[in-house]
Design an enzyme around this catalytic site. Structure first.
Site, PDB file in Angstrom:
ATOM      1  CG  PHE A 127     105.077 -28.437  94.053  1.00  0.00           C
ATOM      2  CD1 PHE A 127     105.444 -29.113  94.999  1.00  0.00           C
ATOM      3  CD2 PHE A 127     105.370 -27.361  93.459  1.00  0.00           C
ATOM      4  CE1 PHE A 127     106.866 -29.016  95.239  1.00  0.00           C
ATOM      5  CE2 PHE A 127     106.775 -27.158  93.652  1.00  0.00           C
ATOM      6  CZ  PHE A 127     107.595 -27.958  94.555  1.00  0.00           C
ATOM      7  N   GLY A 168     108.764 -16.778  92.905  1.00  0.00           N
ATOM      8  CA  GLY A 168     108.676 -17.941  91.710  1.00  0.00           C
ATOM      9  C   GLY A 168     109.858 -18.474  91.826  1.00  0.00           C
ATOM     10  CB  SER A 169     112.844 -17.931  89.368  1.00  0.00           C
ATOM     11  OG  SER A 169     112.056 -17.811  88.301  1.00  0.00           O
ATOM     12  NE  ARG A 197      95.952 -24.107  51.730  1.00  0.00           N
ATOM     13  CZ  ARG A 197      94.848 -23.318  51.620  1.00  0.00           C
ATOM     14  NH1 ARG A 197      93.512 -23.666  51.514  1.00  0.00           N
ATOM     15  NH2 ARG A 197      95.144 -21.937  51.409  1.00  0.00           N
ATOM     16  N   GLY A 244      98.839 -21.834  57.917  1.00  0.00           N
ATOM     17  CA  GLY A 244      98.427 -20.393  57.138  1.00  0.00           C
ATOM     18  C   GLY A 244      97.568 -19.736  58.247  1.00  0.00           C
ATOM     19  N   GLY A 245      96.502 -19.284  57.777  1.00  0.00           N
ATOM     20  CA  GLY A 245      95.480 -18.465  58.310  1.00  0.00           C
ATOM     21  C   GLY A 245      94.709 -19.629  59.145  1.00  0.00           C
ATOM     22  CD  GLU A 294     106.418 -29.099  87.452  1.00  0.00           C
ATOM     23  OE1 GLU A 294     107.474 -29.774  87.779  1.00  0.00           O
ATOM     24  OE2 GLU A 294     105.190 -29.622  87.413  1.00  0.00           O
ATOM     25  CB  SER A 348     114.053 -21.271  79.576  1.00  0.00           C
ATOM     26  OG  SER A 348     112.829 -21.706  78.588  1.00  0.00           O
TER      27      SER A 348
END
Lengths: 379, 259
Positions: free
Chosen positions: A123, A131-132, A268, A339-340, A363, A366
């Site tokens: 598409f 774009g928008s 963990r 975490g890491g 697509e 927001s």
């Protein structure tokens, strides 16, 4: 609104998950790392009907409903966002407009090979400066020699690197403004059809997102989809369907991140106990699970509305907005729980985190979705 | 070789039973994973030789979904054997129902079972059915191909491969690793679950009395079920290095882990 998951939907989810466990999950990290489009899997998916999910049986598809479609995209995307993207864009914004707006001849010509996955669809709306604002495109398709001469520079084309059949938005009547925009079908291999370099993206790296450029590309008059000037109407209809697919994709990615986070929190250990015993982690998991559940219900509602033949435009926009923002929030928390290690490629959550981010952009961003929803609410 | 009639017997199993309670729903019931290779080997043989595959299952109405999955995989016909009087059947009573149902179907050439079920794990129903029908059975088949008026089969046992030639009619159970079951196509799934085309037979249709099956036809009773408590214990091997080595090898060998 009745969201009725039938025995078929339950069996379908199981069948798709089985395929993903066997064929997609084992390669998902590698194809992301190598930015490789997995043809070997895509060909299998084509034979199994994944490229013609809602396409009628007589045109080579599986003839399924929108709720089935949402479940399929959700499951594939939980295994690999990139492959989920390939399938949803192909089905909803390439095949669907051909089915909905194509003449019988156009449908018979293009849909069966697309539905069987023998050809891949794309598409092509976005341009460097549009774009928008879809009405602001520069591409042209000027009537000449009984056909159209197309010049276009389309960017961020999902599936672009592998697409055979492209829906190009172009001005057939530049003087007519928004009403002069049409959809022209351009096939790879036509003189002047050029595939640009693949984009080096943050996420969705196994999808060959590229630019598509058309230089004086001559197409027959029969390649205009619907009628000249119907471009924006076709585009909006396609995006109504498309955004539901992206919403389902976001739910799938978010669910995968939640599942990983739960599993990690159980194994963990810190401060002498598994971290799932810490309230801080429990609060995060509760928020994640609640948001994923709500997002899923919104997607299924939009799909159920579509299946019942009712308007679903506002609801699919709400689902896309909420699900994509859920996916970015939930994958972020999944990284936090890890975490890491969550920031390392040793665990899949960093991939989910990267893949989720674009669901708030493509697509329809927001922000554009908030415009659509506000219009639906305010009238 | 003439067209074959292959019957696959399969079971819908329950994935989980929270707090020991079993409530059968479509969500928690699946085709026994050990039956999928059985369906696959039956379909592959049919495709090679020609004929039909009939899938048969005894269970509550929700077991019909497992039959629809078999249909979506390619089975030509499916029969659900369901009747309140069948509830609580042990393996012998289940075999009695299967025997009665199979006797109502067109004569079969091959009867195919999975090796066992994921929920009760006895592996008895296949052999008991074969014995009751008076046909030879080869278990744990890892390879099968048509040969003569029957088939050539391989099974693996204790590190050896045994090869058999067997005339039809016969029964087999299929090693879970023998074949990779096919993935279900979306269109096939849509058709199978759209048509819901399977026969539903109760005791009356198969000509079996209530006393012959269900709890009343079951010579065994499960009195209680309780989780096994496992205890981890470390064992220290004493002696010099050579003794310790030999003792360790002995231990591992006796446990069946090496050898």
């Amino acid at each position: 609104m009745n969201i009725n998951l039938t025995d078929k939907h339950i069996a379908l989810r199981r069948a798709v998950k089985s395929f993903c466990d066997r064929e997609i999950r084992p390669i998902a990290a590698d194809i992301d790392k190598e930015a490789r489009f997995p043809w070997e899997v895509v060909e299998k998916m084509g034979r199994l009907g994944y490229f013609g999910i809602q396409t009628p049986r007589e045109l080579g598809g599986a003839g399924m409903d929108a709720l089935s479609y949402a479940i399929i995209i959700e499951e594939i995307s939980s295994a690999s966002g990139s492959i989920g993207l390939c399938v949803t864009v192909h089905n909803s914004v390439a095949v669907f407009p051909l089915l909905a707006f194509g003449s019988p001849e156009q449908r018979d010509k293009w849909v069966p090979p697309l539905a069987r996955g023998e050809k891949i669809g794309a598409f092509c709306l976005t341009e460097p400066n549009a774009g928008s604002d879809a009405g602001g495109i520069d591409a042209t398709a000027i009537p000449r020699d009984g056909g159209y001469t197309v010049n276009a520079n389309k960017v961020f084309v999902t599936n672009g690197g592998v697409a055979d059949i492209c829906l190009i938005f172009a001005r057939t009547d530049p003087a007519a403004g928004r009403k002069g925009i049409s959809v022209v079908v351009a096939e790879r291999g036509t003189p002047g059809f050029v595939v640009g370099d693949l984009e080096d993206l943050c996420g969705m790296r196994a999808n060959p997102v590229s630019s598509i450029r058309l230089y004086d590309c001559q197409v027959p008059a029969g390649n205009i989809l619907g009628k000249p000037g119907m471009g924006l109407k076709i585009g909006l209809a396609a995006l109504d369907t498309g955004r539901m697919g992206i919403a389902a994709q976001a739910v799938g990615i978010a669910q995968a991140a939640l599942d990983e986070a739960v599993q990690y929190a159980k194994q963990r250990r810190q401060f002498g106990v598994p971290i799932e015993k810490h309230q801080a982690i429990q609060m995060m998991i509760a928020d994640m699970a609640t948001r994923v559940d709500a997002a899923r219900l919104m997607v299924y509602r939009a799909a159920a509305l579509r299946d019942s033949g009712r308007s679903f435009s506002t609801e699919s926009a709400m689902a896309k907005l909420f699900a994509s923002e859920t996916a970015t929030a939930v994958t972020d928390l999944a990284v936090q729980i890890h975490g890491g290690y969550g920031y390392s490629k040793a665990y899949p959550v960093e991939r989910y985190y990267r893949d989720a981010r674009v669901t708030r952009i493509y697509e329809g961003t927001s922000e554009v979705h908030r415009m659509v929803i506000a219009k639906g609410v305010l009238g | 070789m003439k067209d074959l009639h292959i019957i696959v017997c399969l079971k819908s199993v329950v994935l989980e039973a929270p707090r020991g309670r079993i409530v059968r729903t479509a969500e928690n019931s699946v085709m026994n994973p050990f039956d999928r290779p059985a369906v696959e080997i039956a379909l592959a043989l049919r495709n090679e030789v020609g004929g039909t595959v009939t899938a048969v299952s005894m269970g509550p109405p929700v077991a019909g979904n497992a039959l629809l999955e078999a249909t979506a995989m390619g089975a030509d016909r499916a029969v659900l054997l369901t009747d309140a009087a069948m509830a609580g059947a042990d393996t012998l009573a289940t075999a009695a129902v299967l025997n009665a149902a199979i006797s109502q179907l067109p004569p079969f050439d091959l009867l195919v079972f999975g090796t066992r079920t994921a929920d009760s794990d006895t592996g008895q129903v296949g052999p008991q059915t074969a014995v009751s029908l008076g046909v030879p059975m080869i278990t744990q088949v890892s390879h099968m191909e048509p040969a003569g008026t029957g088939c050539r089969l391989e099974r693996q046992c204790d590190g050896f491969t045994e090869t058999y030639e067997c005339a039809f009619p016969a029964a087999v159970s299929v090693n879970p690793d023998a074949v990779v079951p096919r993935e279900i196509g979306l269109g096939d799934l849509e058709t199978a679950f759209g048509d819901k085309a399977y026969d539903v037979w109760g005791l009356e249709q198969i000509g079996l009395s209530p006393e012959a099956t269900g709890e009343s036809g079951s010579p065994t009773r499960v009195l209680t079920i309780s989780p096994v408590k496992t205890r981890k214990a470390c064992e220290f091997i004493e002696g010099d290095d050579a003794q310790k080595r030999d003792e360790l090898i002995n231990h591992l060998s006796n446990a069946g882990l090496i050898g």
